[in-house]
Design a protein around this motif. Structure first.
Motif, PDB file in Angstrom:
ATOM      1  N   ARG A  68      -0.104   8.119   9.370  1.00  0.00           N
ATOM      2  CA  ARG A  68       0.977   9.090   9.540  1.00  0.00           C
ATOM      3  C   ARG A  68       2.034   8.938   8.448  1.00  0.00           C
ATOM      4  O   ARG A  68       2.494   9.915   7.865  1.00  0.00           O
ATOM      5  CB  ARG A  68       1.617   8.915  10.914  1.00  0.00           C
ATOM      6  N   GLU A  69       2.421   7.687   8.187  1.00  0.00           N
ATOM      7  CA  GLU A  69       3.419   7.465   7.144  1.00  0.00           C
ATOM      8  C   GLU A  69       2.913   7.957   5.791  1.00  0.00           C
ATOM      9  O   GLU A  69       3.647   8.582   5.023  1.00  0.00           O
ATOM     10  CB  GLU A  69       3.771   5.978   7.074  1.00  0.00           C
ATOM     11  N   ALA A  70       1.666   7.640   5.499  1.00  0.00           N
ATOM     12  CA  ALA A  70       1.104   8.046   4.209  1.00  0.00           C
ATOM     13  C   ALA A  70       1.002   9.565   4.110  1.00  0.00           C
ATOM     14  O   ALA A  70       1.289  10.158   3.055  1.00  0.00           O
ATOM     15  CB  ALA A  70      -0.267   7.408   4.022  1.00  0.00           C
ATOM     16  N   THR A  71       0.604  10.219   5.193  1.00  0.00           N
ATOM     17  CA  THR A  71       0.485  11.680   5.181  1.00  0.00           C
ATOM     18  C   THR A  71       1.847  12.333   4.965  1.00  0.00           C
ATOM     19  O   THR A  71       1.984  13.284   4.184  1.00  0.00           O
ATOM     20  CB  THR A  71      -0.130  12.163   6.498  1.00  0.00           C
ATOM     21  N   LYS A  72       2.841  11.826   5.648  1.00  0.00           N
ATOM     22  CA  LYS A  72       4.191  12.359   5.489  1.00  0.00           C
ATOM     23  C   LYS A  72       4.655  12.213   4.048  1.00  0.00           C
ATOM     24  O   LYS A  72       5.239  13.139   3.455  1.00  0.00           O
ATOM     25  CB  LYS A  72       5.134  11.617   6.438  1.00  0.00           C
ATOM     26  N   LEU A  73       4.374  11.060   3.449  1.00  0.00           N
ATOM     27  CA  LEU A  73       4.780  10.812   2.063  1.00  0.00           C
ATOM     28  C   LEU A  73       4.079  11.759   1.097  1.00  0.00           C
ATOM     29  O   LEU A  73       4.695  12.323   0.186  1.00  0.00           O
ATOM     30  CB  LEU A  73       4.488   9.352   1.718  1.00  0.00           C
ATOM     31  N   ARG A  91       0.837  -1.213   0.000  1.00  0.00           N
ATOM     32  CA  ARG A  91       0.000   0.000   0.000  1.00  0.00           C
ATOM     33  C   ARG A  91       0.868   1.258   0.000  1.00  0.00           C
ATOM     34  O   ARG A  91       0.578   2.217  -0.712  1.00  0.00           O
ATOM     35  CB  ARG A  91      -0.935  -0.023   1.210  1.00  0.00           C
ATOM     36  N   LEU A  92       1.929   1.246   0.786  1.00  0.00           N
ATOM     37  CA  LEU A  92       2.803   2.424   0.823  1.00  0.00           C
ATOM     38  C   LEU A  92       3.578   2.583  -0.478  1.00  0.00           C
ATOM     39  O   LEU A  92       3.807   3.704  -0.945  1.00  0.00           O
ATOM     40  CB  LEU A  92       3.760   2.311   2.010  1.00  0.00           C
ATOM     41  N   ARG A  93       3.988   1.471  -1.086  1.00  0.00           N
ATOM     42  CA  ARG A  93       4.658   1.573  -2.387  1.00  0.00           C
ATOM     43  C   ARG A  93       3.708   2.105  -3.453  1.00  0.00           C
ATOM     44  O   ARG A  93       4.097   2.918  -4.294  1.00  0.00           O
ATOM     45  CB  ARG A  93       5.189   0.206  -2.804  1.00  0.00           C
ATOM     46  N   ALA A  94       2.480   1.631  -3.404  1.00  0.00           N
ATOM     47  CA  ALA A  94       1.496   2.121  -4.364  1.00  0.00           C
ATOM     48  C   ALA A  94       1.254   3.611  -4.175  1.00  0.00           C
ATOM     49  O   ALA A  94       1.094   4.362  -5.146  1.00  0.00           O
ATOM     50  CB  ALA A  94       0.191   1.336  -4.219  1.00  0.00           C
ATOM     51  N   LEU A  95       1.237   4.048  -2.922  1.00  0.00           N
ATOM     52  CA  LEU A  95       1.043   5.471  -2.653  1.00  0.00           C
ATOM     53  C   LEU A  95       2.217   6.283  -3.174  1.00  0.00           C
ATOM     54  O   LEU A  95       2.044   7.374  -3.735  1.00  0.00           O
ATOM     55  CB  LEU A  95       0.867   5.690  -1.149  1.00  0.00           C
ATOM     56  N   GLN A  96       3.432   5.767  -3.008  1.00  0.00           N
ATOM     57  CA  GLN A  96       4.605   6.466  -3.517  1.00  0.00           C
ATOM     58  C   GLN A  96       4.558   6.551  -5.037  1.00  0.00           C
ATOM     59  O   GLN A  96       4.836   7.597  -5.625  1.00  0.00           O
ATOM     60  CB  GLN A  96       5.863   5.723  -3.075  1.00  0.00           C
ATOM     61  N   ASP A  97       4.199   5.447  -5.692  1.00  0.00           N
ATOM     62  CA  ASP A  97       4.101   5.454  -7.152  1.00  0.00           C
ATOM     63  C   ASP A  97       3.001   6.401  -7.626  1.00  0.00           C
ATOM     64  O   ASP A  97       3.143   7.081  -8.646  1.00  0.00           O
ATOM     65  CB  ASP A  97       3.845   4.044  -7.672  1.00  0.00           C
ATOM     66  N   LEU A  98       1.903   6.427  -6.901  1.00  0.00           N
ATOM     67  CA  LEU A  98       0.815   7.333  -7.269  1.00  0.00           C
ATOM     68  C   LEU A  98       1.264   8.789  -7.120  1.00  0.00           C
ATOM     69  O   LEU A  98       0.936   9.638  -7.949  1.00  0.00           O
ATOM     70  CB  LEU A  98      -0.404   7.043  -6.402  1.00  0.00           C
ATOM     71  N   ALA A  99       2.033   9.061  -6.045  1.00  0.00           N
ATOM     72  CA  ALA A  99       2.529  10.423  -5.861  1.00  0.00           C
ATOM     73  C   ALA A  99       3.455  10.826  -6.995  1.00  0.00           C
ATOM     74  O   ALA A  99       3.440  11.970  -7.459  1.00  0.00           O
ATOM     75  CB  ALA A  99       3.243  10.529  -4.515  1.00  0.00           C
TER      76      ALA A  99
END
Length: 886
Positions: free
Chosen positions: A639-644, A607-615
């Motif tokens: 929190r991690e996602a918001t920071k990213l 999920r976090l990798r997908a969020l990074q790729d989406l960003a």
């Protein structure tokens, strides 16, 4: 019975009497025939019958022990074989071992190893208190959500589940000719367990093997295992009776074939009888108890009212159901045969090379057949399908029939195949169209005389015919290894019927590379469409997710693939998922992949990798959805996602200013407690102002909101943003005031996002991380002590923790930099100085050293020859990666 080891001569007598070895593969007799084991009970019972003067084993002994001992003997061989030397494959052995394990377990929970007698469950023993306890347990299970733990078969869809929920065969609650009042009262709600009403359910098993995978050979494994008890094989068509008898003869069991045994006829020499279900229903109650095993071929056809009732009433034998489509109607089959002993479906069989591999050709049926969606579905005995009369009226058109014949000639030439039409008349018209184009084709149906049908099928095997056209006659029971093409001219909504059709081309044959399946469906047909296709049946996307060439799929199927891969990918194959859609020029597939991963993937790292790729994709529309999704995550992950996301907004120009501002303040709201913590530590007055805002109402609430906004004008961007992020309004007036203050701060969204991101805890340093070059100092010790890094700051520490005027003084002492920058310097590493270089800036004697030493007292790890300006940030810290010059 004696507990001592049996004598060798007694063992030999029993083995000759039962025709079963009591000691297998040279085992120690004392161990193999240990007291209390099932084999020892069988030995003692047979020895008692020998001493009583019996000439052959009793039927009671055969029912209890014959099959169990025979299956144990069969699977103990490293390569289990039939009488003619045919070696059983692994999935066929699984059927025997699975049944053996179930029977052994059942024997251990009974006192003497015999099945539980149905009379033990009389109504007088099932007290009202017991009934109330059962109902309470069921209700408690429902409240606890126990049904969520049931793993229904993957092939069962929602429509079939609804259909099966209403299906209760007659006789399910019968006890002889009497129907209990409790059963009649609670039959509709299905709250009572079935055991008291169906006492022989524990002796009914079933297995699912794909067509062409050798179900018949697996069934003959039970014949091989039962050397004393009789075997009754039931099937649903007379021609299949002849086919089964032919298999028995070919496999070496000709001497055991017996006519039907009625009213106690037969000897205990393992007679084998093959009959139809119709015969079984007619003679139910009069069939000889010499049969200890009943094999039900095509078990899904045994679910009729009369057949299932007759099976339930016969309590003595062990029933073995076998089918190729049981998984498609699993709730029906398990109602009559509760225990599944083996499953070897179409995809598994093809993957292991047991059947011919399948190739699918999808052909649009043309504009004239688009109205197939208007053909109604009719509910059958076990599933539903299109109304055949209306389907035939739609498809039976001379131009369409000729087009199909021309297509077959052009694509497959003289390749042998079978075509499924919609009704008898349609089949004959299609066969005529084939012959007009010079192909060797013929139609067959249930109206074809038996002799003519047999001659036609024989001519097909000899190669005199290449195409057989039928409605449904050749979907079950007809086996021709020569058949290569399966054309679904008439679509079906029944997965059971579809798989039976496909099974006609799965048998291996010399020169046959693969079975070819022709589906007449539009390219955009979705997997939830009523028309069954090979893709939807075998769940190709889920089984072959990482071996599909996505660029060759239709657009609709590409979206299906993106959704499935997004939900099922793990950390190891996420990069592969992205690489497989590199052809996507519009970015829609990537967006679909990323958002599905955010919503449905169970792996946090994915999920976090997908969020990074989406960003990184800079897709404003995807940002809107992503920010909404991460609002529902748990606190730490949020929190991690918001920071990213804040870092992405700070670094990239995404969307317009209004969009960026909305995203920033939405993200700030997800982590309000962090910003409040920083603001209070930096400026203690924040706590009082926020308290007044929360505890006020009416006009006072609006005034307090405006006061907070006015105070933020006196502070720098970071503190002002933290205060406004922590403020919560409860009235439209207060919300309007806070919105105005936030808009003022969001004139430069990148700077705002950067400052809010600095309020997050420091990233934990990596222990033992090596620097480039030589890590050892002059004394020869390792450089670990030289690493100060981010580990010098406790996890969760806040930048700029010095409040009020002290913070201003600290800013002045540090040359105008904030205390956050001073604390940040603790997270930097000092690179090794090159030879000949000298420092240009010395530490202030009044300021603390970078590693926490007091002025004038260097710390143990202090390296005074290093320079403050030469420090580098630790990777992973948001502030240090995003901070610009203050």
């Amino acid at each position: 019975m004696t507990s001592s080891a049996p004598q060798a001569e007694d063992i030999k007598r029993v083995e000759e009497f039962t025709r079963e070895p009591m000691v297998i593969n040279g085992d120690d007799p004392a161990v193999a025939l240990a007291s209390g084991t099932l084999r020892r009970r069988a030995f003692d019972a047979a020895l008692d019958e020998i001493k009583a003067g019996a000439d052959e084993v009793s039927r009671e002994w055969a029912r209890k022990y014959s099959l169990v001992l025979g299956m144990e003997r069969a699977i103990s061989d490293p390569e289990p074989k039939l009488a003619d030397g045919t070696t059983l494959n692994a999935h066929q052995v699984d059927v025997l071992s699975g049944t053996l394990a179930a029977l052994m377990t059942e024997s251990e929970i009974t006192l003497d190893g015999s099945p539980v007698d149905g009379e033990d469950f009389g109504e007088e023993e099932f007290e009202d208190d017991d009934f109330d306890d059962v109902v309470d347990e069921v209700e408690e299970d429902e409240e606890n959500g126990s049904e969520d733990d049931i793993d229904w078969d993957v092939f069962a869809d929602d429509d079939e589940a609804e259909d099966t929920a209403e299906y209760i065969p007659t006789g399910e609650h019968k006890r002889g000719d009497h129907v209990s009042a409790d059963a009649a009262l609670y039959d509709e709600e299905e709250q009572l367990p079935e055991q008291p009403e169906d006492p022989n359910a524990a002796h009914r098993f079933w297995f699912e093997h794909a067509t062409g995978a050798g179900k018949t050979v697996a069934a003959l494994g039970f014949v091989e295992a039962s050397r004393t008890g009789g075997v009754l094989i039931l099937t649903h068509r007379r021609n299949l009776v002849d086919q089964f008898i032919g298999e028995l003869v070919d496999r070496g069991y000709k001497n055991r074939i017996s006519p039907p045994l009625l009213d106690g006829q037969g000897h205990m020499t393992g007679p084998v009888t093959v009959e139809t279900y119709q015969w079984f229903v007619r003679h139910a109650g009069n069939i000889s108890d010499a049969y200890t095993i009943v094999i039900c071929d095509e078990a899904h056809t045994a679910l009729g009212e009369k057949t299932s009732a007759a099976i339930r009433r016969w309590k003595e034998p062990v029933f073995i159901g076998m089918t190729a489509t049981g998984a498609l109607i699993a709730r029906h089959v398990t109602d009559l045969f509760p225990t599944q002993t083996s499953r070897f479906d179409l995809a598994q069989a093809a993957r292991r090379g047991v059947i011919a591999p399948l190739r699918c050709v999808r052909i649009p049926p043309g504009p004239g057949v688009r109205t197939i969606a208007n053909v109604p579905l009719r509910k059958g005995e076990v599933d539903q399908d299109f109304d055949q009369e209306e389907l035939a009226a739609l498809l039976d058109q001379a131009p369409f029939n000729l087009a199909i014949a021309d297509l077959y000639r052009a694509r497959f030439k003289d390749m042998p195949g079978v075509v499924y039409a919609a009704g008898v008349r349609h089949a004959y018209n299609v066969a005529e169209a084939f012959r007009e184009l010079g192909m060797k084709a013929k139609a067959v149906s249930g109206e074809t005389p038996k002799r003519e049908l047999a001659e036609t099928l024989a001519a097909y095997e000899r190669g005199e015919l290449d195409v057989l056209v039928n409605a449904q006659l050749l979907a079950e029971g007809w086996n021709s290894p020569r058949a290569t093409v399966c054309m679904h001219l008439a679509p079906t909504a029944s997965k059971r019927i579809y798989q039976q059709r496909v099974g006609r081309v799965t048998r291996r044959h010399p020169g046959k590379e693969a079975g070819i399946v022709v589906d007449f469906v539009h390219p955009a047909t979705t997997h939830d469409d009523p028309v069954v296709t090979l893709h939807s049946l075998a769940q190709i996307f889920e089984r072959e997710l990482w071996r599909i060439s996505v660029s060759n799929l239709d657009w609709g199927e590409q979206r299906v693939w993106a959704a499935l891969s997004g939900s099922k990918a793990n950390a190891n194959n996420w990069r592969r998922a992205r690489a497989m859609i590199q052809h996507d020029r519009t970015g829609e597939l990537r967006r679909h992949l990323f958002l599905t991963a955010l919503e449905r993937n169970k792996h946090r790292a994915v999920r976090l990798r997908a969020l990074q790729d989406l960003a990184n994709s800079k897709d404003p529309e995807a940002y809107d959805f992503a920010i909404e999704i991460i609002g529902g995550w748990q606190r730490d992950e949020r929190r991690e996602a918001t920071k990213l996301m804040l870092k992405a907004i700070a670094d990239k120009n995404i969307g317009n200013r209004e969009q960026s501002a909305a995203w920033i303040w939405a993200l700030a709201g997800y982590t309000r407690e962090l910003h409040e913590q920083y603001a209070v530590q930096r400026w203690p007055e924040t706590k009082r102002l926020l308290g007044l805002l929360v505890n006020s109402s009416g006009p006072a609430h609006g005034r307090n909101a405006r006061r907070i906004v006015q105070e933020t004008r006196k502070h720098d961007l970071r503190l002002a943003a933290a205060i406004l992020a922590a403020a919560v309004a409860h009235s439209p007036e207060a919300e309007e005031a806070l919105r105005g203050g936030r808009q003022r701060l969001a004139r430069k969204p990148a700077a705002l996002a950067r400052e809010l991101g600095r309020n997050f805890p420091k990233a934990r340093g990596r222990k033992g991380r090596r620097r480039r070059g030589n890590d050892k100092d002059k004394s020869g010790k390792g450089g670990k002590a030289q690493q100060t890094g981010a580990t010098a700051i406790p996890e969760g520490a806040i930048d700029g923790a010095q409040p009020g005027a002290d913070a201003l003084a600290a800013d002045t002492a540090n040359g105008g930099k904030s205390t956050g920058d001073t604390a940040k310097s603790k997270g930097r590493r000092r690179p090794r100085k090159k030879s000949g270089e000298t420092g240009t800036a010395k530490r202030s004697a009044a300021a603390p050293s970078n590693n926490g030493s007091v002025a004038g007292k260097p710390a143990k790890n202090d390296r005074p020859e290093h320079d403050e300006a030469e420090r580098v940030p630790v990777l992973g810290n948001f502030e240090e990666l995003t901070r610009g010059d203050d």
